[in-house]
Design a protein around this motif. Sequence first.
Motif, PDB file in Angstrom:
ATOM      1  N   ALA A 107       0.829  -1.196   0.000  1.00  0.00           N
ATOM      2  CA  ALA A 107       0.000   0.000   0.000  1.00  0.00           C
ATOM      3  C   ALA A 107       0.867   1.251   0.000  1.00  0.00           C
ATOM      4  O   ALA A 107       1.897   1.294   0.648  1.00  0.00           O
ATOM      5  CB  ALA A 107      -0.890  -0.002   1.228  1.00  0.00           C
ATOM      6  N   PHE A 133     -15.736   1.057   6.457  1.00  0.00           N
ATOM      7  CA  PHE A 133     -14.283   1.049   6.326  1.00  0.00           C
ATOM      8  C   PHE A 133     -13.761   2.461   6.031  1.00  0.00           C
ATOM      9  O   PHE A 133     -12.704   2.862   6.531  1.00  0.00           O
ATOM     10  CB  PHE A 133     -13.849   0.085   5.215  1.00  0.00           C
ATOM     11  CG  PHE A 133     -12.380  -0.185   5.202  1.00  0.00           C
ATOM     12  CD1 PHE A 133     -11.808  -1.065   6.108  1.00  0.00           C
ATOM     13  CD2 PHE A 133     -11.546   0.466   4.300  1.00  0.00           C
ATOM     14  CE1 PHE A 133     -10.444  -1.306   6.110  1.00  0.00           C
ATOM     15  CE2 PHE A 133     -10.183   0.233   4.290  1.00  0.00           C
ATOM     16  CZ  PHE A 133      -9.627  -0.657   5.198  1.00  0.00           C
ATOM     17  N   TYR A 181      -4.185   3.567   5.932  1.00  0.00           N
ATOM     18  CA  TYR A 181      -4.982   2.373   5.695  1.00  0.00           C
ATOM     19  C   TYR A 181      -5.059   1.545   6.971  1.00  0.00           C
ATOM     20  O   TYR A 181      -4.026   1.158   7.523  1.00  0.00           O
ATOM     21  CB  TYR A 181      -4.354   1.539   4.582  1.00  0.00           C
ATOM     22  CG  TYR A 181      -5.347   0.705   3.811  1.00  0.00           C
ATOM     23  CD1 TYR A 181      -5.954   1.214   2.659  1.00  0.00           C
ATOM     24  CD2 TYR A 181      -5.674  -0.571   4.220  1.00  0.00           C
ATOM     25  CE1 TYR A 181      -6.857   0.465   1.944  1.00  0.00           C
ATOM     26  CE2 TYR A 181      -6.584  -1.333   3.502  1.00  0.00           C
ATOM     27  CZ  TYR A 181      -7.170  -0.807   2.361  1.00  0.00           C
ATOM     28  OH  TYR A 181      -8.073  -1.562   1.656  1.00  0.00           O
ATOM     29  N   GLY A 228      -5.005  -1.178   9.689  1.00  0.00           N
ATOM     30  CA  GLY A 228      -4.203  -2.396   9.646  1.00  0.00           C
ATOM     31  C   GLY A 228      -4.874  -3.572  10.297  1.00  0.00           C
ATOM     32  O   GLY A 228      -6.055  -3.565  10.620  1.00  0.00           O
ATOM     33  N   LYS A 229      -4.072  -4.562  10.492  1.00  0.00           N
ATOM     34  CA  LYS A 229      -4.563  -5.808  11.060  1.00  0.00           C
ATOM     35  C   LYS A 229      -4.513  -5.728  12.575  1.00  0.00           C
ATOM     36  O   LYS A 229      -3.609  -5.137  13.134  1.00  0.00           O
ATOM     37  CB  LYS A 229      -3.664  -6.944  10.578  1.00  0.00           C
ATOM     38  CG  LYS A 229      -4.308  -8.285  10.644  1.00  0.00           C
ATOM     39  CD  LYS A 229      -3.363  -9.325  10.085  1.00  0.00           C
ATOM     40  CE  LYS A 229      -3.925 -10.682  10.421  1.00  0.00           C
ATOM     41  NZ  LYS A 229      -2.904 -11.590  10.896  1.00  0.00           N
ATOM     42  N   GLU A 281      -1.144  -6.360  15.059  1.00  0.00           N
ATOM     43  CA  GLU A 281       0.112  -6.575  14.358  1.00  0.00           C
ATOM     44  C   GLU A 281       0.562  -5.280  13.709  1.00  0.00           C
ATOM     45  O   GLU A 281       0.336  -5.048  12.531  1.00  0.00           O
ATOM     46  CB  GLU A 281      -0.042  -7.667  13.289  1.00  0.00           C
ATOM     47  CG  GLU A 281      -0.224  -9.030  13.904  1.00  0.00           C
ATOM     48  CD  GLU A 281      -0.073 -10.126  12.854  1.00  0.00           C
ATOM     49  OE1 GLU A 281       0.539  -9.869  11.802  1.00  0.00           O
ATOM     50  OE2 GLU A 281      -0.567 -11.220  13.100  1.00  0.00           O
ATOM     51  N   VAL A 325       2.700  -2.795  11.865  1.00  0.00           N
ATOM     52  CA  VAL A 325       3.744  -2.976  10.868  1.00  0.00           C
ATOM     53  C   VAL A 325       4.967  -2.174  11.278  1.00  0.00           C
ATOM     54  O   VAL A 325       4.865  -1.013  11.651  1.00  0.00           O
ATOM     55  CB  VAL A 325       3.233  -2.511   9.495  1.00  0.00           C
ATOM     56  CG1 VAL A 325       4.319  -2.639   8.456  1.00  0.00           C
ATOM     57  CG2 VAL A 325       2.020  -3.339   9.097  1.00  0.00           C
ATOM     58  N   GLU A 382     -12.715  -6.192  11.307  1.00  0.00           N
ATOM     59  CA  GLU A 382     -14.002  -6.852  11.130  1.00  0.00           C
ATOM     60  C   GLU A 382     -14.416  -7.529  12.429  1.00  0.00           C
ATOM     61  O   GLU A 382     -13.565  -7.963  13.213  1.00  0.00           O
ATOM     62  CB  GLU A 382     -13.903  -7.890  10.009  1.00  0.00           C
ATOM     63  CG  GLU A 382     -13.598  -7.291   8.642  1.00  0.00           C
ATOM     64  CD  GLU A 382     -14.617  -6.259   8.204  1.00  0.00           C
ATOM     65  OE1 GLU A 382     -15.810  -6.431   8.556  1.00  0.00           O
ATOM     66  OE2 GLU A 382     -14.243  -5.289   7.548  1.00  0.00           O
TER      67      GLU A 382
END
Lengths: 119, 443
Positions: B30, B55, B66, B68-69, B72, B74, B286
């Motif tokens: 990204a 979103f 953006y 992230g997860k 985690e 980055v 989510e």
Amino acid sequence: MKKLLITLLLVSLSATAAHAGLKVIGKGDNMRLDPSNFPPQMKANYEIVRVRCVKCHTLERTIVAVQTGVAPISGQPFDRNATKAYGVKMLRKPDSNMSKPEVKASVELLNYLLSEAER
Amino acid sequence: MSSRKSSLVLALPLLALTLLQLSLPKGAHAIPAFSRQFKTECSTCHTIYPELNEFGDAFLKNGYVYPGKPGEAVQPADKKEGKIEGLWLSGLPELLPVSFTGTLDVAYNNDAFDGNKVDLSTRSLRLQAGGAFRDVAGFFLTYNLYSQGTQTSATASSSPASNANTPPSNSPDIYEMYAIWRHAFGTPINFRIGRMEPKLSLWKKSNRVILTPSYASTAYTVGSSFSQGSTPFSLDAPEDALEVNAVLGNRVFLAGGVVDRNGQKNKDGYGHISVKLGGTDFLGHEPEIDLESDSVWDYLSLTLGGFGYAGSNGKFNDRGVAQFKNEFYRAGAEADLLYKRFHLKGSGAFGRDDNPTFSSTAPTPIDSKAYAVEGEYMFGAPVNLITLFRYEYQKDLNGRTRRYIPAVSYAPLQNTKVSLEYIFTDAPSGIQRLTLASLAISF
């Protein structure tokens, strides 16, 4: 020297065949998977993915994520946790028209593909 | 020897091929800012532009980074991977994060004062820029390059005269320009400074399928632009502000700030809280859903919000100093419900102004209120058609106004939108009927 050649050839082949478990057909927007070697259940799951997912995006996006282990847009890891999260995302997307069984089948397929790609 | 030479000739290309394959990036990563930067479609963040989906709202709250997860983060080194090092070290986006939106409006007003019922004279061109610098700082800019006519202004839809053939002069201006210091000192706290819509409502003014601003919660005005000496203050107007906001526990969003108003030393203050139940959380994660069994929360999300704003304004004298001050406050509550393709927005606000007409002799306080309900239904995959109906009510200095707006918006392409709305206004000044068609293209 022959040994060197053979070694280089093998290394080169292994580099190109890092995702030998997945047979990819076509490029770009036309990229598809060849499901001929999939187990019967995964063949059925692939049909769902092939029909449903391409309504909004190309299969290339999915295949690249599986092959690289990185979601191409977010840059985040694409692993088994991510497949579930993406499945839920698509289930809840108002316009995906995907039922829960279809999402479940898609997640199972993605997990299977990840396993195959790791081989 | 010749055999060795020929082997070497074969070996070198193989070696080069091998190194090339091993050195190629393993996938796209990204890059900063919005659709062009992330190489993703508008529907990632929007239903029909400019309305945000869940979103998109998380992306906005995340300072244009953006989401992230979960759990985690980055590492900086990972963020750098795949990017041009010099640009990354400089904090520069690889693509100039600029876009434009052009609109062409057609209005039909049976009661146009000059008899010109069909008005084709309104159009606008807006520049937008936004993104993040190495995920540390975010920024957003909206610059009105050109506007003629006022159909998308707060007063236009309730004012037939302003929608007739009397376009004001082009007046380029910075609508919003602010910077965000994301996650200051490693905390969830973000600082936002600049010219901005104060974070009060659940929805930014632009976060609507149709651009006719809703009276409630934030667009209602106590004064009237046609009343001499009063000011049509609305909460969603851009202000020069400093704001602190944070997402707490993934599902609570808090914001508070101060507004620096020209011509006076007193600052305005405001606060906002929202809580989200179900659905994608405020950080873009989510929800946990059991794919083996069904629950109403599989598709349902409910966001509740509340806000307050207190401040003062006044009438400028010839030196630009505010006088005949009006002390005022607003408070409101909102709810946003999404279930599959159905989207319901409800909002209500009330307030008090102690001198809304800036009277120098006999201030007359007034209590005001406004509420609105808007229901949407989405069609298409991806969504390309939305039908909606809005009912709203406002009671202010001028009396009671009710407005009924059925509308349809169609996006043949995700960057192109055609919308049609019928605005029936029952105001103290009489019944007004306005039909507004609009073509908007973003690129």
